[in-house]
Design an enzyme around this catalytic site. Structure first.
Site, short mmCIF file in Angstrom:
data_model
loop_
_atom_site.label_atom_id
_atom_site.label_comp_id
_atom_site.label_asym_id
_atom_site.label_seq_id
_atom_site.Cartn_x
_atom_site.Cartn_y
_atom_site.Cartn_z
N CYS A 65 -15.41 -23.00 22.25
CA CYS A 65 -16.05 -22.01 21.38
C CYS A 65 -17.57 -22.18 21.42
O CYS A 65 -18.07 -23.31 21.40
CB CYS A 65 -15.55 -22.19 19.95
N CYS A 69 -19.86 -24.71 14.31
CA CYS A 69 -19.32 -25.08 13.00
C CYS A 69 -19.00 -26.58 12.98
O CYS A 69 -18.17 -27.06 13.76
CB CYS A 69 -18.07 -24.27 12.70
N CYS A 72 -15.31 -28.14 13.00
CA CYS A 72 -14.30 -27.63 13.92
C CYS A 72 -14.21 -28.45 15.20
O CYS A 72 -15.22 -28.71 15.86
CB CYS A 72 -14.60 -26.17 14.25
N CYS A 109 0.32 -16.15 12.08
CA CYS A 109 -1.13 -16.03 12.12
C CYS A 109 -1.62 -16.27 13.54
O CYS A 109 -1.42 -17.37 14.09
CB CYS A 109 -1.76 -17.03 11.17
N CYS A 142 -0.88 -11.73 10.92
CA CYS A 142 -2.28 -11.84 10.51
C CYS A 142 -3.09 -12.24 11.72
O CYS A 142 -2.69 -13.15 12.47
CB CYS A 142 -2.42 -12.88 9.39
N CYS A 202 -7.61 -11.98 4.03
CA CYS A 202 -7.28 -13.38 3.81
C CYS A 202 -8.57 -14.17 4.02
O CYS A 202 -9.17 -14.11 5.10
CB CYS A 202 -6.20 -13.82 4.79
N ARG A 272 -2.84 -20.60 -0.63
CA ARG A 272 -2.12 -21.27 0.44
C ARG A 272 -2.69 -22.67 0.68
O ARG A 272 -3.90 -22.82 0.83
CB ARG A 272 -2.22 -20.45 1.73
#
Length: 392
Positions: A65, A69, A72, A109, A142, A202, A272
């Site tokens: 990626c 972040c 992550c 998801c 999702c 979400c 969740r």
């Protein structure tokens, strides 16, 4: 406690607590913890009964990626030894999804690393959504693909997506400390795009990144204002090889307080328990079911969760039941009206104060390097992107 009675009454009326009340939940003592869980449990059962919704993650594209972040394992510069692979084909993703559905998952998801999808990526994911829905009757899908451009949410909705996930993660004031390659406002914009396209929004948070109680309350109040249908609460999984790899700030008691505060502020949404529950809640996971009405089944994107069979046994042993595809997750007023816009004004506008936050921490809140449970952080080596059977 008068505080808890007040919060239960407000939760049953969908009334927003004051910031001082939310902060006071996070500042409660260990002696009061079971009272806090019981109070928040009344609100959870009022809106969701004893049902637990199971969700299953399929990592469509792992690693590499370009975003930075700090939390992550897939970030730019991460040296965590995670699985790295490009896009799964639609049939591969459908096979992975089927394993989760067979294990009891109601929602699948679909997640892909990256800043956001290209139009070609949206085409690819649209085909995957259709394949999964064709092969798994009644399943919800999702998508979680990063920042959305204009029109992409509508295309995903037309392809059959039911929801879109994009977390705020932390407070606006501290967001720049964990990510520099995009902004907090970028994330808010994507959640709003999902809402506007008719997708169930979400959006949630990550706890354990060194944030203050005020930061936690700020992000949860911001989520209430955005009005998502689902609020995933992640607990940081400190991966070696990431900037936050040595952040071990959470205790099981702290996690339960965070979930309780989230339930009081967002009483009628799907709360969740997401990544990190096994690492930080550990043997206290069953208590968390009294606060949240939804969990992920099995593994996460790049780390392993507890066995899917153990998840199901935990739910049954705690006296809860798995929500079926024939049951509606959200309360009727949200399911029929597309969300609860109760006219409560700007979340968190009641004023400041740090009710109890200056008190000395409980012994259980004091973390040291010796407390780090690095043995509980296991890189995922099975399921999507491998030749091994998934954990579901």
């Amino acid at each position: 406690m008068d505080l808890l009675n007040t919060l239960v009454d407000k939760g049953l009326r969908r009334e927003l607590p004051t910031r001082d009340e939310a902060l006071a939940v996070l500042a409660t003592s260990d002696d009061d913890l079971l009272d806090v869980v019981a109070a928040a449990g009344k609100v959870r059962r009022h809106w969701f009964g004893r049902r637990v919704k199971l969700n299953y993650l399929v990592n469509l594209k792992s690693g590499l990626c370009p975003e930075d972040c700090s939390y992550c394992s897939q970030r730019l510069g991460s040296t965590a030894g995670i699985l790295k692979y490009s896009w799964l084909k639609p049939d591969q993703a459908s096979d992975a999804a089927a394993a989760g559905v067979a294990g009891g998952a109601k929602r699948v998801c679909l997640v892909a690393s990256g800043r956001g999808p290209t139009d070609r990526d949206v085409d690819r994911v649209s085909e995957t959504i259709k394949t999964i829905k064709d092969n798994n009757e009644g399943v919800e899908v999702c998508a979680c693909l990063g920042l959305l451009s204009d029109g992409q949410a509508e295309r995903l909705r037309e392809a059959g997506a039911d929801a879109y996930n994009h977390n705020l993660n932390t407070s606006e004031a501290t967001y720049g400390e964990i990510t520099t390659t995009h902004t907090y406002e970028d994330r808010v914009d994507t959640v709003q795009k999902a809402h506007a396209a008719g997708l169930s929004a979400c959006s949630g948070l990550i706890a354990g990144m060194g944030e203050t109680d005020e930061d936690l309350v700020d992000v949860v109040y911001s989520l209430r204002e955005l009005d998502p249908d689902s609020v995933p609460v992640n607990f940081l999984i400190p991966f070696e090889g990431t900037p936050l790899g040595k952040e071990w700030n959470l205790t099981p008691q702290r996690c339960l307080r965070i979930l309780a505060m989230t339930r009081f502020v967002c009483p009628d949404v799907e709360v969740r328990i997401a990544g990190g529950r096994e690492v930080h809640l550990r043997t206290m996971q069953p208590l968390a079911l009294h606060l949240a009405n939804s969990i992920f089944l099995g593994d996460y994107l790049t780390s392993e969760g507890q066995a899917g069979k153990a998840d199901l046994e935990m739910i049954a042993d705690a006296g809860f039941e798995v929500e079926g595809t024939d049951q509606v997750t959200l309360p009727e007023h949200r399911a029929t009206a597309g969300g609860c816009h109760d006219g409560g004004g700007v979340c968190g506008s009641e004023g400041g104060g740090s009710c109890g936050s200056d008190a000395a921490p409980e012994v259980s809140e004091l973390r040291t390097a010796a407390d780090a449970r690095t043995d509980l952080v296991a890189v995922r080596r099975r399921g999507a992107g491998t030749d091994l059977a998934p954990n579901a």
